[in-house]
Design an enzyme around this catalytic site. Structure first.
Site, PDB file in Angstrom:
ATOM      1  N   GLU A  40       0.841  -1.192   0.000  1.00 51.15           N
ATOM      2  CA  GLU A  40       0.000   0.000   0.000  1.00 51.15           C
ATOM      3  C   GLU A  40       0.881   1.248   0.000  1.00 51.15           C
ATOM      4  OE1 GLU A  40      -2.356   1.522  -0.896  1.00 51.15           O
ATOM      5  OE2 GLU A  40      -4.072   1.101   0.377  1.00 51.15           O
ATOM      6  N   ASP A  41       0.432   2.280  -0.681  1.00 54.91           N
ATOM      7  CA  ASP A  41       1.230   3.507  -0.682  1.00 54.91           C
ATOM      8  C   ASP A  41       1.055   4.296   0.607  1.00 54.91           C
ATOM      9  OD1 ASP A  41      -1.372   4.024  -1.343  1.00 54.91           O
ATOM     10  OD2 ASP A  41      -0.947   5.410  -2.973  1.00 54.91           O
ATOM     11  N   ASP A 100      -4.158   5.780   5.877  1.00 56.92           N
ATOM     12  CA  ASP A 100      -4.662   7.040   6.418  1.00 56.92           C
ATOM     13  C   ASP A 100      -5.692   6.699   7.506  1.00 56.92           C
ATOM     14  OD1 ASP A 100      -5.879   9.542   6.743  1.00 56.92           O
ATOM     15  OD2 ASP A 100      -5.680  10.084   4.657  1.00 56.92           O
ATOM     16  N   LYS A 125       0.049   7.365   8.291  1.00 60.40           N
ATOM     17  CA  LYS A 125      -0.431   8.538   9.037  1.00 60.40           C
ATOM     18  C   LYS A 125      -1.192   8.030  10.254  1.00 60.40           C
ATOM     19  CE  LYS A 125      -1.607  12.044   5.523  1.00 60.40           C
ATOM     20  NZ  LYS A 125      -2.779  12.693   4.866  1.00 60.40           N
ATOM     21  N   PHE A 157      -1.478  16.792   3.250  1.00 64.71           N
ATOM     22  CA  PHE A 157      -1.939  16.181   1.996  1.00 64.71           C
ATOM     23  C   PHE A 157      -0.744  15.983   1.073  1.00 64.71           C
ATOM     24  CE2 PHE A 157      -3.953  15.621  -2.058  1.00 64.71           C
ATOM     25  CZ  PHE A 157      -5.091  14.894  -1.729  1.00 64.71           C
ATOM     26  N   VAL A 158      -0.450  14.714   0.779  1.00 61.98           N
ATOM     27  CA  VAL A 158       0.744  14.419  -0.015  1.00 61.98           C
ATOM     28  C   VAL A 158       0.393  13.870  -1.397  1.00 61.98           C
ATOM     29  CG1 VAL A 158       2.454  14.109   1.818  1.00 61.98           C
ATOM     30  CG2 VAL A 158       0.927  12.218   1.251  1.00 61.98           C
ATOM     31  N   ARG A 175       0.682  11.912  -9.912  1.00 58.45           N
ATOM     32  CA  ARG A 175       1.145  10.570  -9.529  1.00 58.45           C
ATOM     33  C   ARG A 175       2.583  10.320  -9.967  1.00 58.45           C
ATOM     34  NH1 ARG A 175      -3.223   7.362  -7.663  1.00 58.45           N
ATOM     35  NH2 ARG A 175      -5.208   7.725  -8.684  1.00 58.45           N
TER      36      ARG A 175
END
Ligand code: PRP
Length: 171
Positions: A93-94, A97, A125, A146-147, A159
């Site tokens: 997973e990137d 959150d 996070k 927010f990235v 992206r």
């Protein structure tokens, strides 16, 4: 836009994660399951940082409504191509959150009886968590900003940035 994690920091960390994963798994292939779409860049680099054999597959997840993080309702939009029964599955997973996506996915995958089921997430996070998720391998803990970049998008843009950047003035 400012750089939060540079391309070289990402690459160094991915190599470290790869070495750790290589050392901690028993013999045999690792089945890498990437969650579309953001994790694709991380998957490509992580797979090549591993020395052991891997298999690669993709799974798609989306929210029922507009408001996934508050509703917690998610559904599968693309299933795996292969069975994971009895094999070592590593979900790639990137970013984790709220944890809603992974919490749901882990329940789905557990029912298919993999031999082991772990998560590697490049970004975590923890301060935003609504649902519990066990992240075995985490690249970077980041604050609630927010990235974008390295797979992460804002309205499908950014992206392909090589660094992970903070989009200032955006949600
Ligand atoms: C992002 C990210 C995770 C999820 C994390 O995906 O790639 O899958 O959100 O958020 P959560 O922990 O709050 O569930 P997104 O839905 O933006 O799709 P994308 O990967 O296609 O950009």
């Amino acid at each position: 836009m400012r750089v939060l994690i540079s391309e070289s920091q990402i690459q160094d960390r991915v190599r470290e994660l790869g070495a750790r994963i290589d050392a901690e798994y028993a013999e045999g292939p690792i089945y890498l399951v990437a969650i579309l779409k953001g994790a694709c860049f991380f998957l490509a680099d992580l797979a090549r940082a591993l020395k052991r054999p891997v298999r690669i597959d993709f799974i798609g997840i989306s929210s029922y409504g507009q408001n996934r993080t508050t509703s917690g309702e998610v559904k599968l939009t693309k299933d795996l191509d292969f069975s994971i029964e009895g094999v070592d599955v590593l979900v790639v997973e990137d970013i984790v959150d709220s944890g809603v996506t992974l919490n749901y996915l882990m329940h789905v995958l557990e029912q298919r009886k993999p031999r082991t089921l772990r998560v590697v997430a490049l970004l975590d996070k923890p301060g935003r968590r609504l649902k519990p998720v066990q992240v075995t391998y985490a690249g970077f803990e980041i604050p609630d900003v927010f990235v974008v970049g390295y797979g992460l998008d804002y309205a499908e843009g950014y992206r392909n940035l090589r660094d992970i950047c903070v989009l200032e003035g955006e949600p």
